[in-house]
Design an enzyme around this catalytic site. Structure first.
Site, PDB file in Angstrom:
ATOM      1  N   ASP A   1      -3.482  -1.140  -7.584  1.00 11.47           N
ATOM      2  CA  ASP A   1      -3.986  -2.688  -7.922  1.00 11.47           C
ATOM      3  C   ASP A   1      -5.082  -3.218  -8.192  1.00 11.47           C
ATOM      4  OD1 ASP A   1      -1.902  -2.234  -5.791  1.00 11.47           O
ATOM      5  OD2 ASP A   1      -2.326  -4.770  -4.878  1.00 11.47           O
TER       6      ASP A   1
ATOM      7  N   LYS B   1      -2.429   1.964  -3.264  1.00 12.41           N
ATOM      8  CA  LYS B   1      -1.806   1.739  -1.924  1.00 12.41           C
ATOM      9  C   LYS B   1      -2.178   3.170  -0.474  1.00 12.41           C
ATOM     10  CE  LYS B   1       0.242  -0.549  -0.414  1.00 12.41           C
ATOM     11  NZ  LYS B   1      -0.276  -1.131   0.768  1.00 12.41           N
TER      12      LYS B   1
END
Ligand code: MRU
Length: 342
Positions: free
Chosen positions: A237, A247
């Site tokens: 991310d 995650k």
């Protein structure tokens, strides 16, 4: 799945695959204003860092194309207000901030009146969608070179078509290697609490007839120790000079891979890399306790239990064997030079 688009511009609206319904139902939903798009990002109708970025860009394209501004200054003010709302939708994915800033820069540099700038903003959002697909194809090509016939690859969360505009990041090398005729098997982690691995990754891979075995998150160490995993590839991310934010659970996978001498790779386009010099902290999103306490709308824990639900964690870059990007496979100590030539 690579024939599908997760986010697209259709007849002046933004159309997305509704990821909250997969695997039970496959449907598209359309949005006509940026506030709806911000809500769709927050509610994870669209998720995955690159998909979120392009969705936000298209949200700004909606704001621009539906504006009644009569001056360029007015339009830019409206876009900045829309950008503030979109920026607050999810805090960790760098692609979101990267995409919003790129659209705002385009609008500020745009020539002509409000309607000309609006057209330029829409075109920029469409270009970003195409660039995402091209980057993922390149990630697929570079990453496939790391995979050997017969490999079993462990992956986490969902990093496929559904997490991008199309084709995926960590699933891209697997897709390309399979297209090249290599036999690749995948172990997908369930990915508590939102179950992106169980619901989305298995859905994508089954649709593409790529062999996949689902495990619970806690089984990662066991399957690695048992010799069932040849490589681990995850997405990201946000990647800083020191950490990979991905995650929650990624850090444990990286540690287990190191302990078992399994190469651990991160696949991401350059829009995920936040290599600002002055940058120190990553804002890790904390989501509702209900995601942990309930399954399928039913409470599974004693009432009143305290919950901590970080959506992401931070993996030190020295645990990463290589970053698979659209510019090649880059080592952790060469990120700035390898990606941005600086
Ligand atoms: O919370 P999500 O589902 O948006 O999280 C997604 C991930 O963590 C992915 O690994 C990451 O965005 C990379 S996707 C290409």
């Amino acid at each position: 799945m690579s024939e599908l688009r997760t986010v697209e511009w259709a007849n002046g609206r933004v159309r997305m695959i509704d990821q909250t319904r997969i695997p039970y139902k496959f449907r598209y939903v359309a949005f006509k204003d940026y506030k709806q798009v911000a809500k769709a990002i927050r509610d994870m109708v669209v998720r995955g860092a690159p998909a979120i970025g392009v969705a936000a860009a298209m949200g700004l394209a909606l704001a621009a194309s539906s504006s009644h501004a009569t001056t360029r200054e007015q339009l830019i003010k409206e876009l900045e207000a829309a950008a503030d709302v979109l920026r607050r939708s999810r805090p960790t994915a760098w692609n979101l901030f990267w995409a919003i800033d790129r659209i705002l820069r385009k609008a500020q540099a745009g020539g002509g009146g409000p309607s000309d700038i609006a057209a330029q903003v829409v075109n920029e959002a469409l270009r970003m969608a195409e660039e995402d697909v091209e980057a993922n194809r390149k990630i697929g090509e570079y990453g496939a070179e790391l995979l050997e016939d017969g490999d079993c690859v462990l992956t986490h969360c969902n990093t496929g078509t559904l997490a991008t505009v199309s084709y995926g990041t960590a699933l891209a090398p697997i897709r390309t290697a399979v297209t090249q005729g290599k036999k690749i098997r995948v172990i997908a982690t369930e990915t508590r609490p939102r179950l992106q691995g169980a619901k989305l990754t298995t859905y994508e891979l089954l649709r593409d007839r790529i062999p996949v075995t689902l495990i619970v998150d806690g089984a990662v160490g066991y399957v690695m120790r048992k010799g069932l995993v040849k490589k681990a590839i995850v997405g990201a991310d946000r990647i800083t000079a020191r950490f990979v934010a991905n995650k929650v659970g990624t850090y444990l996978i990286a540690l287990a891979a190191q302990a078992n001498q399994i190469p651990f790779y991160v696949a991401a386009p350059s829009s995920t890399f936040d290599l600002r010099q002055d940058h120190t902290e990553v804002n890790i999103e904390e989501r509702s306790s209900q995601e942990v306490t309930h399954i399928g709308g039913k409470r599974i824990v004693p009432k009143g239990v305290k919950v901590f639900n970080p959506a992401f964690d931070l993996t030190p870059v020295d645990l990463v064997r290589g970053f698979i990007t659209e510019k090649g496979v880059v080592a952790a100590d060469r990120l700035r030079a390898g990606l941005f030539g600086a």
